[in-house]
Design a protein around this motif. Structure first.
Motif, PDB file in Angstrom:
ATOM      1  N   CYS A  32      -7.328   8.223  -8.161  1.00  0.00           N
ATOM      2  CA  CYS A  32      -7.207   6.993  -7.358  1.00  0.00           C
ATOM      3  C   CYS A  32      -5.885   6.287  -7.640  1.00  0.00           C
ATOM      4  O   CYS A  32      -5.312   6.407  -8.722  1.00  0.00           O
ATOM      5  CB  CYS A  32      -8.380   6.078  -7.701  1.00  0.00           C
ATOM      6  N   TRP A  33      -5.418   5.564  -6.664  1.00  0.00           N
ATOM      7  CA  TRP A  33      -4.177   4.790  -6.737  1.00  0.00           C
ATOM      8  C   TRP A  33      -4.411   3.364  -7.226  1.00  0.00           C
ATOM      9  O   TRP A  33      -3.515   2.524  -7.190  1.00  0.00           O
ATOM     10  CB  TRP A  33      -3.561   4.721  -5.337  1.00  0.00           C
TER      11      TRP A  33
ATOM     12  N   TRP B 289      -6.628   1.546   1.597  1.00  0.00           N
ATOM     13  CA  TRP B 289      -6.054   1.411   0.258  1.00  0.00           C
ATOM     14  C   TRP B 289      -6.805   0.404  -0.606  1.00  0.00           C
ATOM     15  O   TRP B 289      -6.727   0.433  -1.831  1.00  0.00           O
ATOM     16  CB  TRP B 289      -4.575   1.024   0.363  1.00  0.00           C
TER      17      TRP B 289
ATOM     18  N   TRP C 289       1.081   6.566  -7.012  1.00  0.00           N
ATOM     19  CA  TRP C 289      -0.077   7.360  -7.438  1.00  0.00           C
ATOM     20  C   TRP C 289       0.224   8.852  -7.354  1.00  0.00           C
ATOM     21  O   TRP C 289      -0.029   9.607  -8.305  1.00  0.00           O
ATOM     22  CB  TRP C 289      -1.274   6.993  -6.563  1.00  0.00           C
ATOM     23  N   ILE C 290       0.785   9.302  -6.238  1.00  0.00           N
ATOM     24  CA  ILE C 290       1.082  10.720  -6.045  1.00  0.00           C
ATOM     25  C   ILE C 290       2.090  11.216  -7.081  1.00  0.00           C
ATOM     26  O   ILE C 290       2.016  12.354  -7.557  1.00  0.00           O
ATOM     27  CB  ILE C 290       1.602  10.965  -4.616  1.00  0.00           C
TER      28      ILE C 290
ATOM     29  N   GLN D 162       0.823  -1.205   0.000  1.00  0.00           N
ATOM     30  CA  GLN D 162       0.000   0.000   0.000  1.00  0.00           C
ATOM     31  C   GLN D 162       0.855   1.252   0.000  1.00  0.00           C
ATOM     32  O   GLN D 162       0.479   2.268  -0.616  1.00  0.00           O
ATOM     33  CB  GLN D 162      -0.978   0.001   1.169  1.00  0.00           C
TER      34      GLN D 162
ATOM     35  N   TYR E 166       0.375   4.190  -2.858  1.00  0.00           N
ATOM     36  CA  TYR E 166       0.148   5.604  -2.579  1.00  0.00           C
ATOM     37  C   TYR E 166       1.228   6.488  -3.204  1.00  0.00           C
ATOM     38  O   TYR E 166       0.937   7.504  -3.839  1.00  0.00           O
ATOM     39  CB  TYR E 166       0.096   5.848  -1.068  1.00  0.00           C
TER      40      TYR E 166
END
Length: 288
Positions: free
Chosen positions: A99-100, A76, A9-10, A2, A6
């Motif tokens: 969204c991730w 997550w 994704w960022i 997870q 995250y």
């Protein structure tokens, strides 16, 4: 995993709000989403103070607070409902940065633009999920006090009833009246208002509450020292107290993640056989 999801994704191009589309969002829906976000954040403040000061005062972390950490860590997996085929969406008007989901291991769906409502869902995983389990626990204890020989079946029914009257009503209101989310990938004949964008699958009333009933049973298993079934024996381990606390946290993290994975996987698999999306889906709920 997870942490990777995250961070990736960022750092990706996916880290941007989901497009609302051509359909205008009704003012009433905007107002309800705005109020929902404010309420979610304002409730988080006293909850966070209670959470931190309780640990600082007792120099210990109890099972309820451990479960709060566990459920927050399971956030997550929230989009995993859509891992095979899109079947659940959020209102893109709510504050979101996409969204991730495509960075979650084994994600299969090409649909990755899900409008995760950060100001609502993240706090909800932290306090609402455990709060729902506590409500179910209260109902189960009331039944046990009234009928001392009440077995697990009766306790389970009590837990479900308490959840249906709280979280269940909120879930229906969020889809039917608030426009907060939608279940387009569902069996329409097994849904309230089937065939419309605000349809709500009846079987969600069974699957989702089951994770909170299981959480309530875990809290009920606490012994006189406050240790639940997944923590017992940790006090007999040699080593620093911080190590024992870390093991207790990991136990709850694993428990809540497994529960969420089972629930979201079951809903995700059923989406392969669900009916086509309703024709009246507004663009702000499509998540493209």
């Amino acid at each position: 995993a997870q942490g990777y999801a995250y961070v990736a994704w960022i750092r990706s191009a996916d880290f941007r709000p989901v497009d609302l589309g051509a359909d205008p969002v009704p003012d009433s829906v905007k107002s309800m989403i705005d109020h929902y976000e404010w309420a979610s954040v304002l409730i988080l403040i006293p909850v966070a103070i209670w959470f931190i000061f309780g640990i600082a005062k007792s120099r210990n972390i109890d099972a309820v607070r451990l479960m709060m950490i566990g459920w927050l860590s399971a956030y997550w997996l929230d989009p995993w409902l859509n891992f095979l085929r899109p079947m659940f969406t959020y209102n893109a008007y709510a504050l979101n940065f996409g969204c991730w989901c495509r960075f979650i291991p084994f994600w299969q769906s090409s649909h990755t633009r899900i409008a995760e409502p950060l100001l609502i869902d993240a706090p909800s995983y932290f306090y609402t999920f455990t709060g729902t389990a506590v409500v179910a626990l209260w109902a189960m204890r009331v039944v046990r006090k009234r009928w001392h020989r009440a077995g697990n079946v009766r306790l389970t029914l009590a837990g479900f009833a308490a959840i249906w009257m709280t979280m269940g009503m909120l879930d229906i209101a969020a889809s039917r009246f608030m426009g907060f989310d939608a279940w387009p990938g569902a069996f329409q004949r097994a849904s309230f208002w089937g065939g419309h964008y605000y349809q709500f699958p009846v079987y969600e009333f069974l699957l989702f509450p089951s994770v909170f009933v299981a959480s309530a049973f875990l809290l009920m298993s606490a012994d006189n020292n406050g240790y639940t079934a997944i923590e017992r024996g940790v006090d007999r381990l040699d080593g620093h107290a911080a190590l024992r606390t870390a093991l207790r946290v990991l136990a709850f993290v694993a428990f809540c993640n497994v529960l969420n994975l089972v629930y979201t996987t079951a809903m995700g698999v059923h989406a392969l056989y669900a009916d086509p999306w309703p024709a009246d889906m507004p663009s702000w709920l499509v998540n493209k």
